[in-house]
Design a protein around this motif. Structure first.
Motif, PDB file in Angstrom:
ATOM      1  N   PRO A  64      35.209  40.288  34.593  1.00  0.00           N
ATOM      2  CA  PRO A  64      35.193  39.629  35.912  1.00  0.00           C
ATOM      3  C   PRO A  64      35.274  40.596  37.085  1.00  0.00           C
ATOM      4  O   PRO A  64      34.669  40.357  38.137  1.00  0.00           O
ATOM      5  CB  PRO A  64      36.428  38.725  35.853  1.00  0.00           C
ATOM      6  CG  PRO A  64      36.600  38.419  34.402  1.00  0.00           C
ATOM      7  CD  PRO A  64      36.218  39.689  33.709  1.00  0.00           C
ATOM      8  N   TRP A  65      35.988  41.703  36.931  1.00  0.00           N
ATOM      9  CA  TRP A  65      36.148  42.645  38.043  1.00  0.00           C
ATOM     10  C   TRP A  65      34.911  43.486  38.244  1.00  0.00           C
ATOM     11  O   TRP A  65      34.611  43.927  39.354  1.00  0.00           O
ATOM     12  CB  TRP A  65      37.397  43.494  37.814  1.00  0.00           C
ATOM     13  CG  TRP A  65      38.551  42.578  37.543  1.00  0.00           C
ATOM     14  CD1 TRP A  65      39.151  42.321  36.346  1.00  0.00           C
ATOM     15  CD2 TRP A  65      39.162  41.697  38.497  1.00  0.00           C
ATOM     16  NE1 TRP A  65      40.104  41.358  36.503  1.00  0.00           N
ATOM     17  CE2 TRP A  65      40.138  40.950  37.807  1.00  0.00           C
ATOM     18  CE3 TRP A  65      38.986  41.483  39.864  1.00  0.00           C
ATOM     19  CZ2 TRP A  65      40.931  40.000  38.432  1.00  0.00           C
ATOM     20  CZ3 TRP A  65      39.771  40.532  40.501  1.00  0.00           C
ATOM     21  CH2 TRP A  65      40.732  39.805  39.782  1.00  0.00           C
TER      22      TRP A  65
ATOM     23  N   TYR B  91      37.392  48.102  44.416  1.00  0.00           N
ATOM     24  CA  TYR B  91      37.148  47.596  43.061  1.00  0.00           C
ATOM     25  C   TYR B  91      36.667  48.703  42.122  1.00  0.00           C
ATOM     26  O   TYR B  91      36.895  48.634  40.915  1.00  0.00           O
ATOM     27  CB  TYR B  91      36.144  46.447  43.111  1.00  0.00           C
ATOM     28  CG  TYR B  91      36.756  45.171  43.651  1.00  0.00           C
ATOM     29  CD1 TYR B  91      37.763  44.508  42.951  1.00  0.00           C
ATOM     30  CD2 TYR B  91      36.362  44.646  44.872  1.00  0.00           C
ATOM     31  CE1 TYR B  91      38.349  43.357  43.457  1.00  0.00           C
ATOM     32  CE2 TYR B  91      36.939  43.487  45.381  1.00  0.00           C
ATOM     33  CZ  TYR B  91      37.931  42.855  44.667  1.00  0.00           C
ATOM     34  OH  TYR B  91      38.515  41.719  45.169  1.00  0.00           O
TER      35      TYR B  91
ATOM     36  N   SER C 243      40.269  33.971  39.946  1.00  0.00           N
ATOM     37  CA  SER C 243      38.834  33.873  39.704  1.00  0.00           C
ATOM     38  C   SER C 243      38.096  34.859  40.606  1.00  0.00           C
ATOM     39  O   SER C 243      38.610  35.302  41.640  1.00  0.00           O
ATOM     40  CB  SER C 243      38.340  32.459  39.984  1.00  0.00           C
ATOM     41  OG  SER C 243      38.397  32.168  41.366  1.00  0.00           O
ATOM     42  N   ILE C 244      36.875  35.201  40.205  1.00  0.00           N
ATOM     43  CA  ILE C 244      36.095  36.164  40.990  1.00  0.00           C
ATOM     44  C   ILE C 244      35.757  35.585  42.368  1.00  0.00           C
ATOM     45  O   ILE C 244      35.586  36.343  43.330  1.00  0.00           O
ATOM     46  CB  ILE C 244      34.817  36.575  40.252  1.00  0.00           C
ATOM     47  CG1 ILE C 244      33.905  35.366  39.978  1.00  0.00           C
ATOM     48  CG2 ILE C 244      35.155  37.298  38.976  1.00  0.00           C
ATOM     49  CD1 ILE C 244      32.577  35.757  39.364  1.00  0.00           C
TER      50      ILE C 244
ATOM     51  N   ARG D  35      32.033  42.108  37.784  1.00  0.00           N
ATOM     52  CA  ARG D  35      31.179  41.140  38.470  1.00  0.00           C
ATOM     53  C   ARG D  35      31.485  41.062  39.956  1.00  0.00           C
ATOM     54  O   ARG D  35      30.575  40.943  40.785  1.00  0.00           O
ATOM     55  CB  ARG D  35      31.342  39.760  37.821  1.00  0.00           C
ATOM     56  CG  ARG D  35      30.755  39.677  36.419  1.00  0.00           C
ATOM     57  CD  ARG D  35      30.951  38.305  35.795  1.00  0.00           C
ATOM     58  NE  ARG D  35      30.305  38.214  34.488  1.00  0.00           N
ATOM     59  CZ  ARG D  35      30.358  37.153  33.703  1.00  0.00           C
ATOM     60  NH1 ARG D  35      31.062  36.086  34.079  1.00  0.00           N
ATOM     61  NH2 ARG D  35      29.736  37.151  32.543  1.00  0.00           N
ATOM     62  N   VAL D  36      32.768  41.118  40.316  1.00  0.00           N
ATOM     63  CA  VAL D  36      33.144  41.083  41.739  1.00  0.00           C
ATOM     64  C   VAL D  36      32.537  42.280  42.469  1.00  0.00           C
ATOM     65  O   VAL D  36      31.962  42.140  43.555  1.00  0.00           O
ATOM     66  CB  VAL D  36      34.674  41.078  41.913  1.00  0.00           C
ATOM     67  CG1 VAL D  36      35.031  41.187  43.391  1.00  0.00           C
ATOM     68  CG2 VAL D  36      35.278  39.815  41.338  1.00  0.00           C
ATOM     69  N   GLU D  37      32.665  43.465  41.869  1.00  0.00           N
ATOM     70  CA  GLU D  37      32.100  44.666  42.475  1.00  0.00           C
ATOM     71  C   GLU D  37      30.589  44.535  42.624  1.00  0.00           C
ATOM     72  O   GLU D  37      30.008  44.896  43.655  1.00  0.00           O
ATOM     73  CB  GLU D  37      32.446  45.892  41.632  1.00  0.00           C
ATOM     74  CG  GLU D  37      32.069  47.210  42.268  1.00  0.00           C
ATOM     75  CD  GLU D  37      32.480  48.411  41.421  1.00  0.00           C
ATOM     76  OE1 GLU D  37      32.019  49.519  41.729  1.00  0.00           O
ATOM     77  OE2 GLU D  37      33.265  48.237  40.460  1.00  0.00           O
TER      78      GLU D  37
ATOM     79  N   SER E  68      38.744  36.353  44.630  1.00  0.00           N
ATOM     80  CA  SER E  68      38.743  37.779  44.966  1.00  0.00           C
ATOM     81  C   SER E  68      37.646  38.110  45.965  1.00  0.00           C
ATOM     82  O   SER E  68      37.855  38.895  46.909  1.00  0.00           O
ATOM     83  CB  SER E  68      38.552  38.613  43.694  1.00  0.00           C
ATOM     84  OG  SER E  68      39.617  38.394  42.792  1.00  0.00           O
ATOM     85  N   PHE E  69      36.487  37.514  45.765  1.00  0.00           N
ATOM     86  CA  PHE E  69      35.368  37.764  46.679  1.00  0.00           C
ATOM     87  C   PHE E  69      35.679  37.244  48.084  1.00  0.00           C
ATOM     88  O   PHE E  69      35.390  37.914  49.087  1.00  0.00           O
ATOM     89  CB  PHE E  69      34.098  37.109  46.143  1.00  0.00           C
ATOM     90  CG  PHE E  69      32.921  37.206  47.059  1.00  0.00           C
ATOM     91  CD1 PHE E  69      32.309  38.428  47.297  1.00  0.00           C
ATOM     92  CD2 PHE E  69      32.429  36.084  47.709  1.00  0.00           C
ATOM     93  CE1 PHE E  69      31.224  38.528  48.159  1.00  0.00           C
ATOM     94  CE2 PHE E  69      31.350  36.169  48.572  1.00  0.00           C
ATOM     95  CZ  PHE E  69      30.745  37.398  48.797  1.00  0.00           C
TER      96      PHE E  69
ATOM     97  N   ASN F 221      38.509  49.261  38.722  1.00  0.00           N
ATOM     98  CA  ASN F 221      37.801  49.293  37.441  1.00  0.00           C
ATOM     99  C   ASN F 221      37.904  50.645  36.758  1.00  0.00           C
ATOM    100  O   ASN F 221      37.853  50.739  35.532  1.00  0.00           O
ATOM    101  CB  ASN F 221      36.328  48.936  37.657  1.00  0.00           C
ATOM    102  CG  ASN F 221      36.121  47.472  37.986  1.00  0.00           C
ATOM    103  OD1 ASN F 221      36.766  46.599  37.408  1.00  0.00           O
ATOM    104  ND2 ASN F 221      35.245  47.181  38.935  1.00  0.00           N
TER     105      ASN F 221
END
Length: 363
Positions: free
Chosen positions: A253-254, A231, A337-338, A256-258, A341-342, A235
């Motif tokens: 959102p990406w 990620y 959605s995150i 946030r995932v990281e 992905s998570f 990013n």
């Protein structure tokens, strides 16, 4: 009590991340970052609760010796003679000063608050490094490596958390990426370098340590760095390309995932840091990790070592891990959605973990 200590250590890391990330971003000119809404209450709560969470390990030791001496006398001895207690005294003092700085700072003194707040935050990290287990084995190397590790991770995670959850928009995102990508990879390098120093002190044989809880936690933590790096690259490069082609593309959102995956690493670190490190004559029948026993229930002795043999299960899990990695990449391009992905990230880590565990043989 162990669960309480684990939770407190996780929240302690979060407090450091919030404080470090906030102060660093406030130092960055507004044209080089998105518009932020950092609550003064958030900074105050983080600074005020930091010594509370740092005190839990002190309380744990106090309760251990209290039956012989009484609680008050035990607490007095821990705070004045034990390294973890003496370090906490300075943690409390520094936190009080930091709280006062935040409380009495006016809006016109943002620059002074930021500089002083950053200095105090990193000073408090030194006190935590001082109280760490590794500092008792090799004081100079232990404190230095632990501080670098904690500081690098706090900067990296803190910026991600604040930008991910306190941004009002993604204005100036390309300008933000121009410096944060360098910071992130610098923190990754510092984390890896300091981590190697810590392992050299705490761990006798990295792969052999997988047989105990500490080694299992360390290995799982390292596996979660794989989606973090993924990620970070997304990013740093793909998102940048997307924004140049589509100004409406929302990259938050990406981020946030990281940040969420790094938070998971915080939790894992808090859990395995309470386990006895694999140093010295650590391997006994009782010390073998129950998680490792799920895959290998044979006889394990102090002379046992780990080897690797590729088999059908290894190959199958390798392709499954490639599949989940592809789904991680697909979730980005499909703007999933995150949560999706998570989940794919966790499944990827799980498949890689299983691949290694079924490849292990005891010698």
């Amino acid at each position: 009590m162990e669960i309480v200590v684990m939770i407190s250590q996780t929240l302690l890391y979060v407090c450091f991340a919030v404080l470090a990330g906030s102060f660093i971003l406030l130092l960055v000119p507004s044209k080089y970052r998105p518009e932020l809404k950092i609550s003064k209450r958030l900074l105050l709560v983080s600074a005020a609760t930091l010594p509370v969470f740092a005190f839990i390990p002190v309380l744990d030791i106090t309760l251990f010796i209290a039956p012989r001496l009484g609680f008050v006398e035990a607490l007095k001895i821990v705070l004045t003679t034990y390294t973890v207690g003496t370090a906490w005294d300075f943690t409390l003092l520094g936190s009080i000063i930091l709280v006062l700085v935040i409380v009495f700072a006016r809006s016109t003194e943002t620059s002074s608050l930021t500089i002083l707040g950053a200095i105090l935050t990193f000073g408090l990290m030194v006190t935590i490094a001082w109280s760490s287990h590794v500092s008792t084995i090799r004081p100079a190397v232990g404190i230095t490596s632990h501080f670098i590790h904690l500081a690098a991770v706090s900067i990296w995670v803190g910026i991600l958390l604040i930008v991910g959850w306190c941004s009002a928009n993604h204005k100036n995102w390309l300008a933000y990426l121009s410096w944060f990508s360098i910071v992130a990879f610098g923190c990754l390098f510092a984390t890896g370098f300091s981590g190697l120093l810590l392992m050299d002190t705490m761990v006798d044989g990295y792969t052999d340590s997988w047989m105990v809880n500490y080694g299992q936690g360390l290995f799982i933590k390292h596996l979660f760095l794989l989606p973090v790096v993924f990620y970070a690259l997304v990013n740093g490069f793909i998102v940048k390309y997307k924004i140049t082609k589509d100004a409406a593309f929302n990259p938050i959102p990406w981020i946030r995932v990281e940040g969420i995956i790094l938070f998971v690493i915080f939790v894992i670190t808090a859990i395995f840091s309470l386990q006895a490190p694999p140093h010295g004559n650590y391997l006994t029948a009782d010390a073998v990790s129950p998680l490792f026993r799920l895959f290998h229930d044979g006889v394990i002795t102090a002379k046992s070592t780990i080897g690797f043999v590729v088999n059908v299960n290894t190959v199958s899990l390798f392709f499954i891990s490639i599949l989940f990695f592809g789904l991680m990449l697909l979730s980005f391009f499909k703007r999933a959605s995150i949560i999706v992905s998570f989940v794919f990230s966790c499944l990827f880590v799980m498949s890689v973990y299983l691949m290694f565990m079924v490849t292990v043989v005891i010698r």
